[in-house]
Write an enzyme that holds these catalytic residues in place. Structure first.
Site, PDB file in Angstrom:
ATOM      1  N   HIS A  99      -4.956  -0.683  12.103  1.00 23.66           N
ATOM      2  CA  HIS A  99      -4.492  -1.347  10.890  1.00 23.66           C
ATOM      3  C   HIS A  99      -5.345  -2.580  10.619  1.00 23.66           C
ATOM      4  O   HIS A  99      -5.793  -3.250  11.557  1.00 23.66           O
ATOM      5  CB  HIS A  99      -3.026  -1.750  11.079  1.00 23.66           C
ATOM      6  CG  HIS A  99      -2.339  -2.245   9.838  1.00 23.66           C
ATOM      7  ND1 HIS A  99      -2.428  -1.603   8.623  1.00 23.66           N
ATOM      8  CD2 HIS A  99      -1.536  -3.324   9.631  1.00 23.66           C
ATOM      9  CE1 HIS A  99      -1.691  -2.263   7.730  1.00 23.66           C
ATOM     10  NE2 HIS A  99      -1.149  -3.310   8.315  1.00 23.66           N
TER      11      HIS A  99
ATOM     12  N   GLN B 205       0.814  -1.219   0.000  1.00 27.50           N
ATOM     13  CA  GLN B 205       0.000   0.000   0.000  1.00 27.50           C
ATOM     14  C   GLN B 205       0.844   1.263   0.000  1.00 27.50           C
ATOM     15  O   GLN B 205       0.325   2.365  -0.169  1.00 27.50           O
ATOM     16  CB  GLN B 205      -0.921   0.008   1.209  1.00 27.50           C
ATOM     17  CG  GLN B 205      -0.195   0.151   2.539  1.00 27.50           C
ATOM     18  CD  GLN B 205      -1.081  -0.100   3.731  1.00 27.50           C
ATOM     19  OE1 GLN B 205      -1.453  -1.232   4.016  1.00 27.50           O
ATOM     20  NE2 GLN B 205      -1.429   0.975   4.427  1.00 27.50           N
TER      21      GLN B 205
ATOM     22  N   ASN C  71       0.299  -9.144   5.498  1.00 31.21           N
ATOM     23  CA  ASN C  71       0.288  -7.698   5.585  1.00 31.21           C
ATOM     24  C   ASN C  71       0.257  -7.116   4.171  1.00 31.21           C
ATOM     25  O   ASN C  71       0.258  -7.850   3.175  1.00 31.21           O
ATOM     26  CB  ASN C  71       1.522  -7.204   6.359  1.00 31.21           C
ATOM     27  CG  ASN C  71       1.338  -5.824   6.948  1.00 31.21           C
ATOM     28  OD1 ASN C  71       0.307  -5.185   6.771  1.00 31.21           O
ATOM     29  ND2 ASN C  71       2.349  -5.341   7.642  1.00 31.21           N
TER      30      ASN C  71
ATOM     31  N   CYS D 290      -4.933   0.187   4.003  1.00 32.61           N
ATOM     32  CA  CYS D 290      -4.794  -1.196   4.468  1.00 32.61           C
ATOM     33  C   CYS D 290      -6.117  -1.954   4.453  1.00 32.61           C
ATOM     34  O   CYS D 290      -6.168  -3.136   4.103  1.00 32.61           O
ATOM     35  CB  CYS D 290      -4.181  -1.227   5.859  1.00 32.61           C
ATOM     36  SG  CYS D 290      -5.147  -0.338   7.114  1.00 32.61           S
TER      37      CYS D 290
END
Length: 453
Positions: free
Chosen positions: A372, A66, A393, A72
């Site tokens: 997040h 990102q 992630n 996110c």
């Protein structure tokens, strides 16, 4: 007259006590030239971490990034959706366009907030009041919540990334965010003045439409214009057979080719908010938290952390990844890709415990909230108990296990705030909670925090 500030006697005591402990002097020598977290790092935790799991979903490529944006929540959702989609179409490498949803979120959220400003003005809210001060703090916020994704995808669909690539302002969103914030504050002032001066609803809506067109122009110039139709061409399977879909609208592409395998509107956000006043097995929402006027409201079912783990593990056993929201900055080592409450020993270096608040009081006193969103892709289960979790992630593949993180079960308990679960994994009693009239938390409540890192 007393000496202002800390007294000389107190400072002399502090100096003496500090210098008399040789460990303090050693720690000072090291910490002056070294990152504090590296000094506090517990090597046995690092050495003991293994990226091996006995319950794991299929993982796909590429690892997404990102970059310098707060997208996110969008990345985690699209990463979750692409796993069954890629399996269905036998493709090896794929991303949905994150910028496509980012564009529509910027526009729809602006429209929603303009409506909120008008409603606030009609209720007599002042710009200096707590509600509007909160809403105007960062109205162009990149972050989001799960139900906001449902709003966007169910209205606009999704598209492959090669039909709307990242722009500089989606990869580094600070500039566009500053401009949007400037316009929102200006527009809020104008709308409050119009309402307070007795302008008609027709006049207000006409001006609002002009404002929204300015925002559309800003977002289109900065991010590019989303396509009205696409033609998706790809190679299927090991034999690389050419396939073609379209021309087709993004919404129909989602409905026909993605939703049957990766639907977003059949899921529920289960949260863990242990504050005593917010009871478990209740439905919650947050005032003025949405990204689409008349869209799906942001709703949470509050459950103990043990239930979130149980539901996440059940989903992973079925081969499905889990979107989740957490406070990623706590007890986290980015390069090593570790999330573990035992990772840092502050007492060893500083002589105090840095974990003096429990989860409920961290929310109350502003020490923690969701920051997040990521994806759970695996878990170790031993004797019917969850032990460690694997996390996909969206910060590229330089850290952790090629971009994947390892999360301890204790860290899940303390810093995971929500998971998104298919309705089919929920009991009838839990689903019945969706029929409750939700408890409305104030706009500034920490459960209204957006995944934004």
């Amino acid at each position: 007259m007393a000496t202002p500030g800390v007294s000389e006697e107190t400072l002399a005591t502090f100096r003496k006590n500090f210098s008399s402990d040789t460990k303090n002097v050693l720690a000072q020598n090291v910490c002056r030239k070294t990152d504090l977290w590296e000094v506090c790092l517990q090597q046995e935790v690092v050495q003991g971490s293994k990226h091996v799991y006995n319950t794991k979903v299929a993982e796909v490529k590429p690892m997404t990034n990102q970059k310098s944006s707060g997208r996110c929540w969008i990345f985690a959702c699209l990463n979750m959706m692409r796993i069954p989609f890629m399996k269905q179409y036998s493709i090896e490498d794929f991303e949905f366009s994150q910028t496509y949803l980012f564009f529509w979120d910027k526009l729809e959220r602006s429209n929603y907030l303009l409506d909120v400003y008008i409603e606030c003005a009609k209720k007599g809210e002042q710009a200096s009041g707590r509600l509007l001060s909160h809403l105007l703090h960062n109205p162009s916020e990149d972050g989001g919540q799960w139900d906001m994704l449902v709003n966007l995808i169910e209205k606009y669909g999704v598209i492959p990334k090669n039909h709307m690539h990242d722009a500089q302002s989606s990869e580094n969103s600070r500039r566009i965010g500053c401009l949007l914030n400037t316009k929102h504050r200006e527009f809020c002032m104008s709308l409050l003045k119009m309402v307070n001066s007795g302008c008609s609803d027709e006049e207000i809506q006409k001006r609002k439409k002009e404002m929204l067109e300015e925002i559309y122009r800003l977002v289109s110039v900065s991010l590019g214009s989303p396509p009205e139709s696409i033609t998706w061409e790809y190679y299927e399977g090991k034999d690389k057979v050419y396939k073609k879909v379209g021309p087709i609208s993004p919404l129909e592409f989602y409905r026909q080719h993605v939703k049957p395998y990766a639907s977003v509107d059949d899921k529920v956000c289960i949260v863990n908010d242990p504050r005593p006043e917010n009871h478990y097995d209740k439905l919650y929402t947050v005032h003025c938290l949405n990204n689409m006027t008349a869209g799906v409201p942001v709703l949470y079912i509050n459950k103990p952390a043990s239930v979130l783990k149980e539901l996440a593990a059940k989903t992973l056993k079925e081969g499905k990844a889990v979107w989740f929201g957490c406070d990623v900055g706590k007890y986290f080592h980015g390069k090593k890709g570790l999330l573990d409450t035992k990772l840092l020993d502050f007492n060893l270096v500083f002589g105090f415990n840095a974990n003096g608040l429990d989860k409920a009081n961290r929310l109350v006193y502003g020490e923690s909230l969701m920051t997040h969103a990521m994806l759970l892709t695996a878990v170790n289960i031993e004797d019917d108990k969850t032990k460690t979790w694997r996390v996909e992630n969206s910060w590229g593949d330089d850290n952790g296990d090629k971009g994947y993180l390892s999360m301890s079960d204790d860290w899940f308990s303390e810093y995971v705030y929500e998971v998104v679960i298919d309705k089919k994994f929920l009991s009838e009693e839990t689903l019945a909670l969706l029929k409750q009239e939700p408890v409305v938390l104030p706009a500034w409540d920490p459960m209204g925090a957006l995944a934004r890192l």
